[in-house]
Design an enzyme around this catalytic site. Structure first.
Site, mmCIF file in Angstrom:
data_model
loop_
_atom_site.group_PDB
_atom_site.id
_atom_site.type_symbol
_atom_site.label_atom_id
_atom_site.label_comp_id
_atom_site.label_asym_id
_atom_site.label_seq_id
_atom_site.Cartn_x
_atom_site.Cartn_y
_atom_site.Cartn_z
ATOM 1 N N ARG A 63 6.509 0.367 11.524
ATOM 2 C CA ARG A 63 7.240 1.209 12.469
ATOM 3 C C ARG A 63 6.618 1.282 13.857
ATOM 4 N NH1 ARG A 63 8.345 5.801 7.968
ATOM 5 N NH2 ARG A 63 6.167 5.392 7.592
ATOM 6 N N LYS A 170 2.063 -0.690 -6.528
ATOM 7 C CA LYS A 170 2.053 0.574 -7.233
ATOM 8 C C LYS A 170 2.041 1.719 -6.234
ATOM 9 C CE LYS A 170 -1.733 2.226 -8.930
ATOM 10 N NZ LYS A 170 -3.004 2.854 -8.531
ATOM 11 N N ASP A 199 -0.077 -5.363 -10.610
ATOM 12 C CA ASP A 199 -1.152 -4.553 -11.181
ATOM 13 C C ASP A 199 -2.399 -5.369 -10.917
ATOM 14 O OD1 ASP A 199 -3.161 -3.543 -12.922
ATOM 15 O OD2 ASP A 199 -1.581 -2.493 -14.002
ATOM 16 N N HIS A 200 -3.164 -4.972 -9.889
ATOM 17 C CA HIS A 200 -4.186 -5.905 -9.424
ATOM 18 C C HIS A 200 -5.284 -6.151 -10.463
ATOM 19 C CE1 HIS A 200 -6.453 -2.298 -8.269
ATOM 20 N NE2 HIS A 200 -7.520 -3.063 -8.180
ATOM 21 N N LYS A 204 -7.768 -9.858 -11.819
ATOM 22 C CA LYS A 204 -9.235 -9.973 -11.857
ATOM 23 C C LYS A 204 -9.606 -11.088 -12.833
ATOM 24 C CE LYS A 204 -10.066 -5.121 -10.741
ATOM 25 N NZ LYS A 204 -10.800 -5.027 -9.497
ATOM 26 N N GLU A 238 -15.971 4.897 -11.189
ATOM 27 C CA GLU A 238 -16.085 4.669 -9.743
ATOM 28 C C GLU A 238 -17.025 5.684 -9.124
ATOM 29 O OE1 GLU A 238 -12.244 3.310 -7.598
ATOM 30 O OE2 GLU A 238 -11.626 4.814 -9.040
ATOM 31 N N ASP A 257 -2.726 7.307 -11.918
ATOM 32 C CA ASP A 257 -3.281 6.355 -10.956
ATOM 33 C C ASP A 257 -3.899 5.136 -11.650
ATOM 34 O OD1 ASP A 257 -4.166 5.479 -8.352
ATOM 35 O OD2 ASP A 257 -6.190 6.159 -8.876
ATOM 36 N N HIS A 262 -3.504 0.080 -14.952
ATOM 37 C CA HIS A 262 -4.656 -0.810 -15.137
ATOM 38 C C HIS A 262 -5.253 -0.737 -16.546
ATOM 39 C CE1 HIS A 262 -4.144 -0.941 -10.930
ATOM 40 N NE2 HIS A 262 -4.948 0.035 -10.580
ATOM 41 N N LYS A 362 -13.627 9.259 -11.127
ATOM 42 C CA LYS A 362 -14.167 9.088 -9.773
ATOM 43 C C LYS A 362 -15.420 9.939 -9.631
ATOM 44 C CE LYS A 362 -9.882 7.820 -7.443
ATOM 45 N NZ LYS A 362 -10.155 6.373 -7.254
HETATM 46 C C1 BG6 Z 1 -6.218 1.536 -7.486
HETATM 47 C C2 BG6 Z 1 -6.288 3.030 -7.564
HETATM 48 O O1 BG6 Z 1 -5.063 1.064 -8.108
HETATM 49 O O2 BG6 Z 1 -7.362 0.987 -8.124
HETATM 50 C C3 BG6 Z 1 -7.569 3.550 -6.948
HETATM 51 O O3 BG6 Z 1 -5.178 3.589 -6.896
HETATM 52 C C4 BG6 Z 1 -8.770 2.854 -7.539
HETATM 53 O O4 BG6 Z 1 -7.675 4.956 -7.097
HETATM 54 C C5 BG6 Z 1 -8.582 1.345 -7.531
HETATM 55 O O5 BG6 Z 1 -9.890 3.205 -6.767
HETATM 56 C C6 BG6 Z 1 -9.682 0.650 -8.275
HETATM 57 O O6 BG6 Z 1 -9.549 -0.721 -8.106
HETATM 58 P P1 BG6 Z 1 -10.817 -1.659 -7.998
HETATM 59 O O7 BG6 Z 1 -10.271 -3.041 -7.958
HETATM 60 O O8 BG6 Z 1 -11.544 -1.250 -6.764
HETATM 61 O O9 BG6 Z 1 -11.602 -1.375 -9.238
#
Ligand code: BG6
Length: 514
Positions: A63, A170, A199-200, A204, A238, A257, A262, A362
């Site tokens: 934007r 997501k 879904d990243h 991995k 984390e 989340d 994941h 976290k």
């Molecule tokens: C994201 C979450 O999908 O994955 C975050 O929204 C999280 O809260 C993150 O920190 C963790 O991903 P990675 O690859 O850093 O372990």
């Protein structure tokens, strides 16, 4: 960038050995965090490795008013900060020439018409052949706007001989009904084979290795069931807090989340049956079966099997940090969980009564994601007679380290050298870095390339997402209203609430220390 970027002739380890077809990648929400931290660094690294199709063009859609030049400079700064490989000046210049900026409101049809003209021009100038990859990385409240306008402007439809695909970031909904609604909207514009729900974690390297470990070795699979496995632990820990994401996180919490997507995906890869082949649908069929077999939890079961916590103030790496409720834009009475631990059961033949303990949090002392497969004890006839100590200590444990120190280790019992028979656990360790001598690509590199190649194996299918929400929704529902199981608090820098230790210790087991 066409001639001057390198080309990787081997394309080792990639889903598609053939170079994906030239295309334009349109990033919606191009001024956001994800573009800076992940998408552009990933595209640059692919370019540096010679994995991008010639002529690839990147169009940032957002934007704010800005020129191509300003946009490129911002992206360069981000790439310098977040790229896996150091930025090579010459390469960056060539790469940057493929980037342009398109200003528009997300809900303004006219902006999409202009985008269409721009993409047609790129087809002529750069040979992108009408192929389009739309990356929805704007806020989820804009997804419907974007998808509808892509359809109404004709952009969702590819001209004959070319393709149009959408990658959806997501969060994919906030519960089952919003996910179903979003699926309906997506499918109104793109069919399932052109939809890539990201879904990243699936991108991995070590997550991909789970299937190889299980199905390319003869050693493990015969033991991979309730007869030999005592329990499974999946941990994602984390050190980070919520950073600047209160707006999103307050409405999400750790369960939505991280677990809905994941961690359930990792659980599926561990628990699924061997697929009939390696096609996207065969693999996803097996994952859906696992999700359908998850034992649903009624309210009382949630109280027994789920612990939720929120970080209070404390310290991380010796530095004081504030509690969640003191974070910017978080309500002082917020009930959002930043930690969750669950005991999950899978009601199928293979996994009957084998608990999967899943935890995520976290502001824990150490960052890391791993899966521990804890085997049953050997009969205590010759050795291991004394079962009085922690039951866990003498188990064989196969640990799959997803990150950061990617690898696989196996714990077994060994005799301590000396005249007496003393037994001690030792570890056999495989480490990606030392075995293969190179850093693994970032998840987003692999996923972007797969989407360009049209391979949806590492993306979630519609039914997977919905089944996962079905399971999560029941827990979320048990957390609201009267007599809700309480939220517990843990100091930042600790391993989470003591209730989470009690959850697993009550079963005679203990969490693995990362
Ligand atoms: C994201 C979450 O999908 O994955 C975050 O929204 C999280 O809260 C993150 O920190 C963790 O991903 P990675 O690859 O850093 O372990």
């Amino acid at each position: 960038m066409t001639e001057n970027l390198p080309v990787n002739p081997l394309r080792e380890g990639l889903a598609s050995r053939a170079m994906p077809e030239p295309c334009s990648v349109v990033i919606f929400g191009a001024t956001g965090d994800l573009t800076h931290r992940k998408l552009v660094p990933a595209l640059y690294n692919l370019a540096a490795d010679g994995d991008l199709p010639p002529g690839l063009s990147v169009v940032g859609f957002a934007r704010r008013d800005k020129t191509d030049e300003v946009f490129r400079t911002e992206l360069e700064e981000a790439a310098r900060k977040f790229s896996r490989q150091t930025i090579n000046e010459d390469l960056w210049k060539v790469f940057a020439s493929s980037i342009s900026y398109h200003r528009s409101e997300f809900g303004e049809l006219e902006g999409y018409r202009r985008l269409s003209e721009k993409l047609n021009q790129l087809d002529k100038d750069r040979g992108t052949r009408g192929n389009r990859l739309y990356y929805l990385s704007a806020g989820p409240d804009q997804f419907e706007n974007i998808l509808t306008n892509l359809k109404n402007s004709g952009l969702a439809e590819a001209p004959p001989g070319s393709w149009a695909r959408a990658i959806v970031e997501k969060p994919f909904g906030t519960d089952l009904s919003t996910a179903q609604h979003l699926n309906g909207v997506v499918q109104n514009s793109f069919d399932e084979s052109s939809t890539f729900r990201i879904d990243h974690f699936l991108g991995k390297e070590t997550a991909q290795n789970i299937m190889v470990l299980r199905f390319a070795n003869s050693l493990f699979e015969h033991l991979w069931n309730e007869r030999y496995i005592d329990h499974v632990q999946i941990t994602a820990s984390e050190q980070l807090g919520i950073e600047n994401r209160a707006g999103y996180y307050e409405g999400a919490g750790a369960l939505r989340d991280m677990v809905q997507n994941h961690l359930l995906q990792l659980l599926c890869l561990v628990a699924m049956e061997p697929p009939t082949d390696l096609s996207a649908d065969s693999i996803r069929d097996e994952k859906v079966k696992v999700l359908r077999s998850l034992r649903r939890m009624r309210r009382e079961e949630v109280t027994r099997s789920v612990v939720r916590g929120q970080y209070a103030s404390g310290s991380i790496n010796g530095k004081p940090v504030v509690g969640y409720r003191e974070e910017k834009n978080v309500k002082p009475e917020s009930m959002t969980e930043t930690y969750v631990a669950l005991r999950v059961l899978i009601d199928n033949w293979r996994w009957a009564d084998v608990p999967f303990y899943v935890r995520v949090g976290k502001r824990l002392p150490k960052g890391g994601t791993e899966i521990g497969i804890h085997f049953k004890n050997a009969p205590g006839v010759l050795f291991n007679r004394d079962k009085s100590g922690v039951r866990d200590g003498s188990q064989n444990v196969l640990v799959i380290r997803i990150q950061p120190d990617e690898g696989v280790s196996l714990r077994m019992q060994s005799k301590v050298p000396g005249a007496s028979v003393r037994i001690q656990p030792v570890k056999m360790d495989f480490n990606y870095g030392t075995s293969f001598g190179k850093a693994s690509p970032e998840a987003y590199e692999r996923l972007l390339l797969d989407a360009m190649a049209g391979d949806a194996t590492l993306f979630a299918r519609r039914d997977e997402v919905e089944e996962a929400w079905r399971f999560i929704d029941e827990i979320e529902e048990a957390w609201v209203g009267e007599n809700q199981p309480g939220l517990t608090f843990y100091p930042s820098g600790s391993w989470g609430p003591t209730e989470a230790d009690q959850l697993i210790e009550g079963d005679g087991r203990a969490w693995r220390r990362l």
